[in-house]
Design an enzyme around this catalytic site. Structure first.
Site, PDB file in Angstrom:
ATOM      1  N   SER A 184     -30.735  15.768 -21.082  1.00  0.00           N
ATOM      2  CA  SER A 184     -29.523  16.321 -19.994  1.00  0.00           C
ATOM      3  C   SER A 184     -30.082  16.781 -18.516  1.00  0.00           C
ATOM      4  O   SER A 184     -30.362  15.524 -18.130  1.00  0.00           O
ATOM      5  CB  SER A 184     -29.013  17.560 -20.796  1.00  0.00           C
TER       6      SER A 184
ATOM      7  N   HIS B  99     -27.814  22.980  -4.986  1.00  0.00           N
ATOM      8  CA  HIS B  99     -27.366  23.160  -3.844  1.00  0.00           C
ATOM      9  C   HIS B  99     -28.218  24.055  -3.285  1.00  0.00           C
ATOM     10  O   HIS B  99     -28.660  25.385  -3.433  1.00  0.00           O
ATOM     11  CB  HIS B  99     -26.393  23.168  -4.894  1.00  0.00           C
TER      12      HIS B  99
ATOM     13  N   CYS C  22     -32.051  20.004 -24.493  1.00  0.00           N
ATOM     14  CA  CYS C  22     -31.756  20.338 -25.862  1.00  0.00           C
ATOM     15  C   CYS C  22     -32.828  20.178 -26.108  1.00  0.00           C
ATOM     16  O   CYS C  22     -34.247  19.514 -25.530  1.00  0.00           O
ATOM     17  CB  CYS C  22     -30.969  19.400 -25.811  1.00  0.00           C
TER      18      CYS C  22
END
Length: 227
Positions: free
Chosen positions: A77, A82, A97
């Site tokens: 994934s 930020h 996952c």
């Protein structure tokens, strides 16, 4: 969608099949270099490897005059970031996952960005059993407590004995391999089987120091440990 149990799905302690663990992490009061795009790339890569994930690519963008945003694309994934250097704040999103453990990436991230406080939430994504069909609340396999400082603790649930998440309160009773049976309320550990260690220090020391205690007034102590 339809996926097999072997296609990067796993089961939690309650036997619920789900896709993966999703961490939402906020770093406050960061002292690390939040504008260094090379450091950010290196950190995301190291964090992924620490969690046993496979890095496909890392895409980052540096803002002017400050701030970095971007994404580490993983086979399992992603890790997104930020930064707000002027606020000393970093927002991270770690989803993996399969057998990967995203919690193992947290120390790497903390070491690089040096937060003074951490807030971490964990969500199990993509539950695939009767829990969904009956519209029941999801049952966590890992309970995470944060004190609002540079500290958090996780409690694995070998077996969830009771779980409810209402508009008033989240409550759980589960069995932990280290602490035994645990009472959990609103993301805070309340009582454990080995809690007598804590209560003995509060009661035995003053009672033995006094030497002739006949009556004791207990104020609070709703969990019954003192009694």
């Amino acid at each position: 969608f339809t996926m097999s149990e072997t296609d990067y799905f796993k089961k939690n302690a309650a036997g619920v099949l789900y896709a993966g663990d999703h961490l939402l992490i906020d770093f406050y009061g960061c002292k690390g270099p939040l504008n260094d795009i090379d450091l950010v790339k290196e950190t995301l890569t190291k964090a992924a490897v620490a969690a046993d994930a496979t890095v496909i690519d890392v895409k980052l963008h540096a803002f002017k005059p400050s701030g970095v945003t971007g994404l580490a694309i993983l086979s399992e994934s992603h890790i997104s970031i930020h930064t707000w250097p002027e606020k000393g704040f970093v927002c991270l999103d770690v989803f993996m996952c399969g057998k990967c453990d995203p919690l193992l990436s947290v120390p790497i991230l903390k070491e690089a960005f040096k937060p003074q406080s951490v807030v971490l939430d964990k969500v199990e994504r993509g539950k695939q059993n009767k829990q969904i069909a009956d519209n029941l609340p999801p049952v966590p396999s890992l309970f995470v407590e944060s004190a609002g400082t540079d500290w958090f603790a996780s409690f694995a649930a070998d077996k969830v004995l009771h779980y409810e998440d209402s508009e008033h309160q989240q409550a759980a009773i589960f069995e932990n391999p280290e602490h035994g049976r645990v009472l959990w309320l609103d993301n805070v550990c309340q009582v454990t089987d080995d809690n007598f260690i804590y209560h003995e220090m509060l009661t035995h020391v003053p009672i033995l120091s006094h030497g002739a205690v006949k009556n004791v007034l207990i104020i609070g102590g709703g969990d019954g440990g003192m009694g």
